[in-house]
Design an enzyme around this catalytic site. Structure first.
Site, short mmCIF file in Angstrom:
data_model
loop_
_atom_site.label_atom_id
_atom_site.label_comp_id
_atom_site.label_asym_id
_atom_site.label_seq_id
_atom_site.Cartn_x
_atom_site.Cartn_y
_atom_site.Cartn_z
N SER A 132 -10.21 -0.65 1.14
CA SER A 132 -11.28 -1.66 1.12
C SER A 132 -10.87 -2.88 0.29
CB SER A 132 -12.56 -1.07 0.52
OG SER A 132 -13.01 0.00 1.29
N ARG B 290 0.84 -1.20 0.00
CA ARG B 290 0.00 0.00 0.00
C ARG B 290 0.88 1.25 0.00
NH1 ARG B 290 -5.11 1.70 -1.14
NH2 ARG B 290 -6.14 2.79 0.57
N THR C 247 -9.59 0.69 -9.61
CA THR C 247 -8.79 -0.39 -9.02
C THR C 247 -8.90 -1.59 -9.95
OG1 THR C 247 -9.23 0.41 -6.77
CG2 THR C 247 -8.53 -1.87 -6.94
N ASP D 263 -7.96 8.20 0.44
CA ASP D 263 -8.45 7.10 1.27
C ASP D 263 -8.24 7.35 2.75
OD1 ASP D 263 -9.72 5.51 -0.55
OD2 ASP D 263 -8.05 4.14 -0.86
N GLY E 61 -13.70 -1.69 -7.00
CA GLY E 61 -15.03 -1.15 -6.64
C GLY E 61 -15.05 -0.32 -5.37
#
Ligand code: GLY
Length: 563
Positions: free
Chosen positions: A446, A99, A374, A416, A466
């Site tokens: 997510s 990440r 994504t 985010d 999504g």
């Protein structure tokens, strides 16, 4: 008159509630030994070639990730980040967190004006929105632990694709046209995605600068991106345009192996991504709650099943907003959220006949973007190694900034974070202290790459893009296979629904729920709202006879290939 409000509501949400389209296909692509499923046929082809040439699933995943950066530039990336869940042939599980991180110069209120209000667009468009990219370090960490093919051979196919040029699809053309103005706004010089006139399906994009960057990575390894010319290009791009990413940020970026989140559902072992993804914790909470109920008896997308999923989801997403963030910077109560006692009590007040209203949204109603930004892919090799990998720039083309001279887009993952507690982000998600901005912290995600086992054998490799809807799409796919006995293709293609606590309404795919079901949900006290597609899943199911089914979502243009 009793039904008047419901009928009125139906008029508002639209009356075209006949099921069409998605339900037709019974099974996906079948293979005896190996399978690759990605969102783009050219990336799938690259993965399959690696497997055919003796590489393992992790080698294939690395090659796919680099290929997607070329052939699927809306979300494939080297300027973003992601998560990988791996199951080795021996049944060991590993989870890699690559990440993005907040730059060292980031600060809590960086997206607020003097009055403490979020400056619209500041966390999504332009240089300040970019987190420190994690993808390249992630691919090298994967390779270091599991790679069996030289890294150069896994990067070369992407370089070849970049130089040869890629024909764009109608989906690509639509999105590249849509963001022309944004590209112009944030890039000082022209970029090769800009055009006078419209892009059309079949046009070719040649990525020469990106080919150069990928060649540096091929030749100099991790340092070919986080040091040297490419690092200088990223830093120059950011620091001269109000962005924060520095040389030190790039030098110090590190992908992290984390402890997988493991749960059980009706005899299946489910393994997913721990924080800073919210996906693993949320999925295990949802499955714990669902296990108590006869979902199969109620039937797929019956009012009772949708009501139960909604009630579980509103509680779990409320927990997500309060408790989840980067475990390296915040004491995330993962153990508590996964404990049976906690969840028993959490779901205890669910009324099977009536909706529990979520709290009011004080900041006003949020429009959820109809987004499948994504991208996710799934790989299984002939030895039984499996990779479930979800990767992202956040929004399509990230912050829309292309690094000058380097030919790739930077992410807008800073969105985010919770820019201000209680104020929804791009996906309508709210957050709190746990996900506040801090230097070098990872923003909550997510993304929910997940692998499922049955009786010690590989069963499913699942995931989807999504945003906020990722978790509920993965949840429904597991229920569809386990409770409703569907093949993977059916599980993916059937209509989906979604609830995320706030805003307080059930989303359903346009024209994909029948009127009687909608009326019953409204009678139970739910608000319902239609939208476009939910999820775009690229998944794998191993059937009891050992055959491997690769299924790509009919909502997208992906491809499953196996042998
Ligand atoms: N950027 C979307 C997510 O990580 O959930």
């Amino acid at each position: 008159m009793k039904y008047f409000p419901f009928l009125l509501a139906l008029l508002i949400v639209g009356c075209q509630n006949t099921k069409t389209g998605y339900q037709d296909q019974k099974t996906g692509t079948m293979g005896d030994s190996a399978m690759v499923v990605t969102t783009h046929p050219l990336a799938t082809q690259v993965g399959l070639e690696v497997l055919r040439n003796g590489g393992n699933a992790i080698d294939a995943a690395i090659a796919i990730q680099f290929s997607l950066a070329v052939v699927y530039p809306v979300a494939g990336n080297i300027g973003g980040g992601g998560f990988a869940v791996i199951r080795t042939k021996d049944g060991d599980f590993h989870t890699l967190d690559f990440r993005e991180k907040a730059p060292k110069r980031a600060y809590r209120d960086m997206f607020l004006d003097r009055d403490g209000n979020v400056v619209e667009g500041s966390s999504t468009l332009g240089h300040k929105a970019a987190g420190v990219p994690g993808t390249v370090d992630g691919m090298f960490k994967l390779h270091e632990k599991f790679g069996s093919v030289p890294m150069e051979d896994l990067i070369q196919p992407a370089i070849n694709q970049a130089v040869a040029g890629v024909e764009i699809s109608s989906f690509d053309a639509f999105n590249i046209n849509k963001y022309q103005e944004a590209f112009r706004e944030v890039n000082r010089d022209s970029i090769h995605f800009l055009k006078n006139g419209e892009w059309k399906e079949g046009d070719s994009l040649f990525h020469n600068e990106l080919a150069g960057t990928l060649s540096f990575i091929r030749d100099f390894g991790r340092d070919g991106f986080y040091g040297g010319l490419v690092a200088n290009q990223i830093v120059a791009e950011c620091l001269t345009n109000g962005g924060f990413i520095s040389k030190e940020d790039l030098r110090d970026y590190n992908a992290v192996w984390r402890e997988p989140i493991v749960g059980e559902y009706r005899g299946y072992k489910v393994v997913s991504m721990p924080p800073p993804s919210s996906g693993g914790v949320a999925i295990m909470q949802l499955l714990q709650g669902a296990e108590e109920y006869p979902i199969n008896k109620w039937g797929h997308n019956s009012p009772d099943a949708i009501h139960l999923m909604t009630e579980l989801e509103r509680r779990v997403y409320a927990d997500r907003a309060t408790f989840l963030g980067d475990p390296d910077h915040y004491d995330v109560p993962t153990k508590m959220l996964l404990s049976e006692d906690y969840n028993e009590e959490r779901f205890d007040n669910i009324d099977l006949k009536a909706a529990t209203p979520s709290e009011d949204i004080k900041e006003g109603k949020v429009d959820i973007i109809e987004s499948v930004e994504t991208t996710h892919f799934s790989v299984v090799d002939k030895w039984g190694n499996a990779v479930s990998l979800t990767t992202t720039l956040n929004g399509y083309f990230g912050c829309k900034v292309m690094v000058k001279g380097a030919g790739f887009f930077l992410n807008n993952e800073m969105d985010d974070f919770s820019a201000k507690p209680g104020v929804p982000n791009y996906f309508g998600l709210v957050g709190a202290e746990a996900n506040a901005i801090k230097p070098e912290k990872r923003m909550l995600s997510s993304m929910t790459p997940t692998i499922v086992e049955k009786d010690g054998e590989l069963s499913m490799v699942i995931g989807t893009p999504g945003g906020a809807t990722i978790i509920t799409s993965v949840f429904q796919t597991i229920l569809n296979v386990v409770d409703h006995g569907m093949t993977m293709q059916e599980a993916i293609n059937v209509p989906k629904v979604h609830h995320q606590w706030l805003p307080d309404r059930i989303l359903y795919e346009r024209s994909q729920l029948d009127t009687a079901t909608i009326i019953q949900l409204i009678e139970m006290g739910h608000d319902v709202e239609d939208r476009g597609a939910l999820g775009r899943m690229d998944c794998i199911l191993v059937h009891p006879n050992g055959q491997i089914e690769g299924a790509t979502d009919r909502r997208g243009g992906g491809a499953a290939m196996g042998y």
